[in-house]
Enzyme design. Structure first.
Site, mmCIF file in Angstrom:
data_model
loop_
_atom_site.group_PDB
_atom_site.id
_atom_site.type_symbol
_atom_site.label_atom_id
_atom_site.label_comp_id
_atom_site.label_asym_id
_atom_site.label_seq_id
_atom_site.Cartn_x
_atom_site.Cartn_y
_atom_site.Cartn_z
ATOM 1 N N TRP A 184 40.377 42.107 35.607
ATOM 2 C CA TRP A 184 39.861 42.961 36.682
ATOM 3 C C TRP A 184 38.438 42.553 37.072
ATOM 4 O O TRP A 184 37.993 42.824 38.184
ATOM 5 C CB TRP A 184 39.877 44.430 36.275
ATOM 6 C CG TRP A 184 41.261 44.964 36.239
ATOM 7 C CD1 TRP A 184 41.970 45.351 35.143
ATOM 8 C CD2 TRP A 184 42.142 45.153 37.363
ATOM 9 N NE1 TRP A 184 43.220 45.765 35.509
ATOM 10 C CE2 TRP A 184 43.347 45.656 36.854
ATOM 11 C CE3 TRP A 184 42.014 44.938 38.735
ATOM 12 C CZ2 TRP A 184 44.429 45.964 37.678
ATOM 13 C CZ3 TRP A 184 43.087 45.233 39.548
ATOM 14 C CH2 TRP A 184 44.271 45.736 39.024
ATOM 15 N N TRP A 197 41.369 48.196 41.090
ATOM 16 C CA TRP A 197 40.709 47.250 41.989
ATOM 17 C C TRP A 197 39.603 47.901 42.837
ATOM 18 O O TRP A 197 38.495 47.383 42.927
ATOM 19 C CB TRP A 197 41.740 46.570 42.890
ATOM 20 C CG TRP A 197 41.194 45.413 43.648
ATOM 21 C CD1 TRP A 197 40.533 44.332 43.128
ATOM 22 C CD2 TRP A 197 41.234 45.223 45.066
ATOM 23 N NE1 TRP A 197 40.174 43.475 44.140
ATOM 24 C CE2 TRP A 197 40.589 43.998 45.342
ATOM 25 C CE3 TRP A 197 41.755 45.966 46.127
ATOM 26 C CZ2 TRP A 197 40.456 43.502 46.631
ATOM 27 C CZ3 TRP A 197 41.634 45.453 47.411
ATOM 28 C CH2 TRP A 197 40.997 44.245 47.663
ATOM 29 N N PRO A 250 44.443 40.542 45.298
ATOM 30 C CA PRO A 250 45.417 39.555 44.845
ATOM 31 C C PRO A 250 46.525 40.182 44.000
ATOM 32 O O PRO A 250 46.237 40.906 43.054
ATOM 33 C CB PRO A 250 44.574 38.607 43.991
ATOM 34 C CG PRO A 250 43.432 39.436 43.496
ATOM 35 C CD PRO A 250 43.173 40.472 44.547
#
Ligand SMILES: [Zn+2]
Ligand SMILES: [Zn+2]
Length: 985
Positions: free
Chosen positions: A534, A574, A53
């Site tokens: 995160w 990520w 995202p």
């Protein structure tokens, strides 16, 4: 068409290529081709893709386009391979980026201001800003041709998503992978929150600070000072000890009538401009235990201070080196990792003279309410400290010092190393299994696996997941004053315990929800911290499906993902967090294949900067050169292999020219003759079967080239090497256009119907199959060509190149066609060079080319290609002379016959040029008139039949003059003026 056509209406400046793409976009939307490509039966099952995202805190830039292109090409390819590839968009909604935007608008200076406003109000403002740029994103991503479901996007701020995040948290908690600890870590004093290791590693920048060497006077030896160095003078107030290396050699030196103690190895550097005399040498262990006078007495004078009796003494520590400073380390346990550890080991007093907001506490009376790193002048407080030291005879030396220092990745404030309480994921406990799972991941480029990612994983520490902020997922821990703790893993659990209906679990709501303690019946209240965002993006595989509350089978049958892709910066973010969470809760990797892209820089190699305007707007680039041109340019570039790309508009223009324009030219040429030869058309299986029977070397060659292209693309895609898969596309188009089509031109007009049909239909089948091959890469051009060639022509809502299966190879016997063709083109190239050297235009026919080479049996078909291409009457192939390997001789003598040939070709060319200028089509017949010198007159008479045939004329006549009102042009042939005129009949 539907109203969507209005949305895709390009601005007035759009090129014809952009308009073509707009038509394709309209068709896709109106016929719902993307939806159909996902919903139809997939013989090979699911191919799982996770979308990382983005924060929608600005409009998309080139980096986002690069990521979107990768995330489009791979799913399109696997769809054509027979898989179902769902593509769901996600929005990262929480965290500092959005909080900072709201804070800027509110003009808040510190965290207190937000608390005064009310967390509920603040969060409401954040919520209202999150989707500000969503429409702009959707427009750009759609224009790029990326297929992704944005309408049903997941948002990290939605209740379902947040509930799954709680579930993930509880899973980790139940596995004993979450704990709280008081640790030395980096905090942002402006945002007043702790940050994770990766957030800190992102913000290192070189800055200038003052370093000082302070003097610590020994209690038992007045006038003798131990020297210690620091780059953070403000921490000196928190000093409680000095550390030396017990095996290090120290010297006692006299200088300016004072006595100093310093490591021997540091003497030359530190005393470089001072005279000094060495008095004695001693070991660090000799210094251990000695007391010194505190530099400040705010805390030293406090008789109630815990462990006060151990403070302001010299200790031995193994982290002391003589690489810089004085070989003596100043210890402030509240402001450094080593310091804190030594403080614990030696029971040192603990002085926290700075608040989380960066301000000195009230006790520090000489520096009332000063900030350790003031935003407007980060050295101001250190300068005050230095002045204080100088006034109290405790300053030995000060100087400016440039060093790499971490800053807040969102607000740019210098971070401070600070001992505070935080919640952690116990990454170090599962490191071995994380490393083992990481072995199963395929990276492109491959070096990231053991390099950047492997190294980061190898050095992984426990992950600080708590933030002292507002707009985020709340940490679901409730606690009671008695020490009882409870972790909530679902909304219904909290509803049951509290007896309340719950529709939102943001901090401002759940902070007020309490329930009774099971142990003491006291009040269970949530801890105030929120989660690192995160943690949410790392939980997206589960949370986007609201797992395990919904879609239980769907996730379990489709985990891990086959494919993800993001930029290099995500290796430590990520990619890493996905891996840690999947390792923690499922003991698995979260993804099998990953592509890592590099950074798109401005043309000058500098960072793209909105302020400097050193790069062109991507939307304008797409309007000018087409999205396909931009896609191909980026796909073929090293940016798809984690390297940097200096973006140049010229590169997009070249991409347009070499790929799209050339391909459209081929298609237009085909169309022209397809119109004339409708009776020779075939389609479907018949078309392929017919073409595969061709014995013509050019047909065999282009089909062999196509087979090769197919193999290369497949190999590239299977190894996730997008440049390798993309680059041969351009090479193929070039060969198709400048070799196959150019050499086949005469065949399109041939009297031999079979040969004409073969040339026409080979071109058709190659264009058709090629449109499928380029569909993942150039989805617009692919659709345009396929629609035209398949005669669906955008009229069938169930027909699209993107619903077609990936093509198969042509079944032909390639024999040695490729080798022969390479040899052929080498001869042509060498012959053209000889012509060039002799200064003879290609239209001037020559007599003979002689080739000397070890191969002496080149078939006539290839020889004809060579004589045609070089415009010579014959070719002779002889064995090499002596030890030469390959030689070409061109007979450059121009006989009268050859000269006439040249004039004839010029005439044909100019007549056809004039036909084109006059707007005539193949069906239009003309009478042609020529006014010219004697040589021209002879040629017209001699080659009358050929001229008539080649120029679609009814007659070609020599005349004395032509009327003004007919189509005509005057050209130079054989260095004299010739006038050509046409009259349509
Ligand atoms: Zn900050
Ligand atoms: Zn209790």
């Amino acid at each position: 068409m539907s109203s969507s056509s209005e949305k895709n209406q390009p601005p007035k400046t759009s090129s014809q290529y952009a308009i073509l793409e707009k038509n394709v976009l309209d068709f896709w939307q109106q016929a719902q081709i993307f939806e159909k490509s996902v919903d139809r039966l997939a013989p090979k099952g699911d191919y799982v893709f996770y979308d990382g995202p983005p924060f929608a805190t600005g409009t998309p830039h080139y980096g986002h386009l690069v990521a979107s292109i990768m995330k489009d090409v791979v799913p399109r390819y696997y769809t054509m391979q027979g898989y179902k590839v769902e593509r769901r968009w996600g929005w990262d909604c929480h965290g500092l980026p959005i909080e900072n935007i709201v804070e800027k608008e509110l003009g808040t200076k510190q965290k207190k201001d937000i608390e005064a406003l009310g967390v509920g109000k603040f969060n409401e403002l954040c919520r209202s800003k999150v989707m500000t740029y969503a429409d702009e994103w959707e427009k750009v991503i759609n224009r790029l041709g990326r297929w992704v479901d944005i309408k049903n996007s997941y948002r990290t701020m939605d209740l379902d998503f947040m509930e799954s995040v709680w579930w993930v948290f509880k899973e980790l908690w139940d596995k004993d992978l979450i704990y709280q600890a008081y640790r030395s870590m980096h905090i942002c004093p402006r945002c007043e929150t702790t940050l994770s290791q990766s957030e800190v590693s992102e913000g290192y920048r070189d800055i200038k600070d003052f370093s000082v060497i302070a003097k610590f006077e020994l209690v038992a030896e007045p006038g003798t000072y131990v020297l210690a160095w620091t780059t953070t003078p403000w921490t000196l107030i928190g000093n409680v000890a000095l550390a030396v290396g017990s095996e290090i050699e120290y010297l006692k030196v006299k200088s300016d009538n004072q006595i100093y103690i310093i490591a021997k190895e540091r003497l030359a550097d530190v005393f470089k401009d001072k005279e000094q005399a060495i008095l004695a040498s001693l070991r660090g262990s000799d210094l251990v235990g000695k007391s010194y006078q505190p530099l400040f007495d705010y805390y030293a004078s406090d008789k109630t201070l815990e462990n006060r009796e151990n403070g302001w003494k010299i200790y031995a520590a193994d982290f002391v080196t003589t690489e810089e400073g004085t070989g003596v380390v100043h210890i402030a346990p509240a402001f450094g990792e080593d310091d804190m550890r030594l403080g614990k080991e030696q029971n040192l007093p603990f002085i926290q003279h700075v608040g989380l907001d960066g301000h000195f506490s009230e006790v520090v009376t000489d520096f009332p309410n000063m900030h350790v790193k003031p935003l407007d002048d980060h050295m101001a407080t250190d300068i005050n400290i230095i002045k204080y030291l100088a006034a109290h005879n405790t300053l030995f030396h000060k100087e400016k010092y440039e060093h790499s220092y971490p800053h807040c990745w969102r607000c740019d404030t210098p971070l401070i190393n600070y001992a505070t309480s935080s919640w952690f994921v116990r990454v170090t406990k599962i490191k071995e299994q994380l490393l083992a799972n990481a072995q199963k991941i395929n990276w492109f480029p491959e070096h990231i696996k053991e390099g950047r990612f492997g190294n980061w994983l190898e050095g992984a520490r426990d992950w600080s997941i708590s933030r002292q902020r507002f707009w985020a997922s709340a940490i679901p821990i409730w606690e009671c004053a008695c020490g009882e703790r409870q972790v909530i893993g679902s909304v219904s659990e909290l509803e049951e315990l509290s007896g309340q209906k719950i529709t939102d679990i943001h901090k401002d709501v759940v902070d007020d929800i309490t329930f009774a303690c099971q142990k003491c019946q006291g009040k269970m209240q949530r801890i105030p911290d929120v989660l690192d965002c995160w943690f949410e993006s790392g939980s997206m595989p589960y949370a986007q499906l609201h797992y395990p509350f919904e879609n239980k089978d769907k996730l379990e049958n489709n985990f891990p993902a086959q494919f993800i892709a993001e930029g290099l910066d995500q290796t430590r973010a990520w990619f890493y967090y996905l891996h840690v969470i999947a390792g923690g809760i499922k003991n698995s990797q979260a993804f099998d294949n990953v592509i890592v892209n590099g950074i798109v820089l401005a043309e000058d190699g500098k960072k793209m900067s909105k302020r400097l305007q050193n790069y062109p707007d991507p939307s304008l680039i797409m309007e000018k050169y087409s999205a396909d041109a931009l896609r191909l340019q980026l796909l073929a570039s090293p940016v798809m292999a984690a390297e940097n790309l200096n973006f140049s508009e010229k590169g997009t223009e070249e991409s347009l020219r070499k790929n799209i324009i050339l391909l459209l030219n081929v298609f237009n040429f085909y169309e022209l003759y397809a119109q004339e030869n409708k009776d020779l058309d075939l389609s479907g299986d018949k078309l392929r079967a017919f073409v595969q029977t061709s014995e013509h070397v050019l047909d065999k060659w282009i089909m062999t080239q196509f087979n090769l292209l197919l193999e290369t693309i497949q190999a590239g895609m299977e190894s996730y090497n997008l440049p390798r898969a993309t680059r041969p596309i351009t090479t193929f188009i070039d060969g198709f256009s400048t070799w196959y089509l150019r050499r086949s031109r005469d065949r399109f007009k041939s009297e031999d119907i079979k040969d004409r049909q073969l040339a026409l239909l080979t071109t058709k089948v190659i264009l058709l199959e090629f449109s499928k091959v380029i569909a993942p890469f150039m989805p617009f051009m692919a659709e345009h060509l396929w629609q035209k060639l398949s005669t669906n022509n955008f009229n069938n809502d169930n027909a699209s190149v993107h619903l077609e299966a990936w093509p198969s190879v042509f079944e032909i016997e390639p024999k040695d066609v490729l080798e022969r063709m390479i040899f052929t083109s080498q001869i042509v190239e060498a012959g053209l060079m000889k012509r060039n050297e002799a200064g003879i235009k290609i239209r001037q026919r020559l007599n003979k080319i002689t080739v000397r080479f070890k191969v002496t049996n080149l078939e006539p078909a290839y020889q004809n290609l060579i004589t045609d291409e070089l415009n010579v009457n014959e070719m002779e192939l002889l064995p090499p002379l002596g030890d030469e390997v390959f030689a070409v001789e061109l007979d450059t003598k121009i006989t009268p016959e050859l000269k006439q040939e040249g004039i004839k070709r010029d005439l044909i060319r100019f007549i056809n040029l004039l036909r084109k200028e006059a707007g005539l089509s193949l069906g239009d017949k003309t009478k042609t008139f020529i006014v010219g010198h004697e040589d021209v007159q002879i040629v017209v008479k001699k080659f009358q039949d050929e001229l008539i045939k080649e120029t679609l004329s009814e007659s070609v006549e020599i005349v004395a003059a032509v009327e003004d009102d007919v189509a005509q042009k005057t050209v130079t042939i054989d260095e004299q003026k010739v006038t050509i005129a046409l009259v349509r009949v």
